[in-house]
Design a protein around this motif. Structure first.
Motif, PDB file in Angstrom:
ATOM      1  N   ALA A  45      48.814  42.348  18.648  1.00 35.46           N
ATOM      2  CA  ALA A  45      49.321  42.593  20.002  1.00 35.46           C
ATOM      3  C   ALA A  45      50.721  43.195  19.947  1.00 35.46           C
ATOM      4  N   GLU A  46      51.540  42.736  19.003  1.00 37.66           N
ATOM      5  CA  GLU A  46      52.908  43.265  18.857  1.00 37.66           C
ATOM      6  C   GLU A  46      52.891  44.772  18.600  1.00 37.66           C
ATOM      7  N   GLN A  48      50.347  46.916  18.987  1.00 34.84           N
ATOM      8  CA  GLN A  48      49.658  47.624  20.063  1.00 34.84           C
ATOM      9  C   GLN A  48      50.564  47.785  21.287  1.00 34.84           C
ATOM     10  N   ASN A  49      51.335  46.760  21.599  1.00 35.04           N
ATOM     11  CA  ASN A  49      52.258  46.856  22.732  1.00 35.04           C
ATOM     12  C   ASN A  49      53.405  47.807  22.441  1.00 35.04           C
ATOM     13  N   ALA A  50      53.885  47.818  21.198  1.00 29.21           N
ATOM     14  CA  ALA A  50      54.947  48.764  20.818  1.00 29.21           C
ATOM     15  C   ALA A  50      54.444  50.194  20.957  1.00 29.21           C
ATOM     16  N   ALA A  52      52.038  51.216  22.889  1.00 37.74           N
ATOM     17  CA  ALA A  52      51.865  51.479  24.324  1.00 37.74           C
ATOM     18  C   ALA A  52      53.196  51.825  24.974  1.00 37.74           C
ATOM     19  N   ASP A  53      54.249  51.109  24.605  1.00 38.07           N
ATOM     20  CA  ASP A  53      55.571  51.364  25.181  1.00 38.07           C
ATOM     21  C   ASP A  53      56.113  52.728  24.770  1.00 38.07           C
ATOM     22  N   SER A  58      46.954  53.011  25.333  1.00 41.17           N
ATOM     23  CA  SER A  58      46.325  51.797  25.830  1.00 41.17           C
ATOM     24  C   SER A  58      46.050  50.878  24.641  1.00 41.17           C
ATOM     25  N   PRO A  59      46.500  49.628  24.685  1.00 38.11           N
ATOM     26  CA  PRO A  59      46.266  48.710  23.562  1.00 38.11           C
ATOM     27  C   PRO A  59      44.784  48.410  23.365  1.00 38.11           C
ATOM     28  N   SER A  61      41.444  46.345  23.169  1.00 36.41           N
ATOM     29  CA  SER A  61      40.958  45.195  23.931  1.00 36.41           C
ATOM     30  C   SER A  61      40.887  43.991  23.000  1.00 36.41           C
ATOM     31  N   ARG A  65      39.961  44.028  19.037  1.00 34.78           N
ATOM     32  CA  ARG A  65      40.910  43.444  18.084  1.00 34.78           C
ATOM     33  C   ARG A  65      40.200  42.411  17.198  1.00 34.78           C
TER      34      ARG A  65
END
Length: 77
Positions: A45-46, A48-50, A52-53, A58-59, A61, A65
């Motif tokens: 998640a870390e 994928q969110n980075a 995305a930012d 899009s991260p 699902s 994952r």
């Protein structure tokens, strides 16, 4: 979640898919652990969110994952 709809008549959504390919077996435990650790980070998640930012992507699902983590767990030496 990636929004693929648009109200604009002169635009359409573009979707880019990225893949990583890993060996199921490595010559040494060290290589296998390094590959598994890096792959695990990529689907985290870390990470994928980075992405995305920074890139507006899009991260993954939660289901995708989990599927990726199951595959990563099969990496051996």
């Amino acid at each position: 979640m990636l929004s693929r709809d648009t109200e604009s008549s002169d635009a359409y959504p573009l979707v880019q898919v990225s893949y990583t390919v890993w060996c199921n077996q490595y010559d040494s435990e060290e290589e296998a652990q390094l590959a598994a650790a890096f792959a695990t980070y990529l689907v985290s998640a870390e990470a994928q969110n980075a992405a995305a930012d920074v890139a507006g992507s899009s991260p993954l699902s939660a289901d995708l994952r989990e599927e990726a983590l199951d595959s990563i767990d099969r990496i051996s030496w």
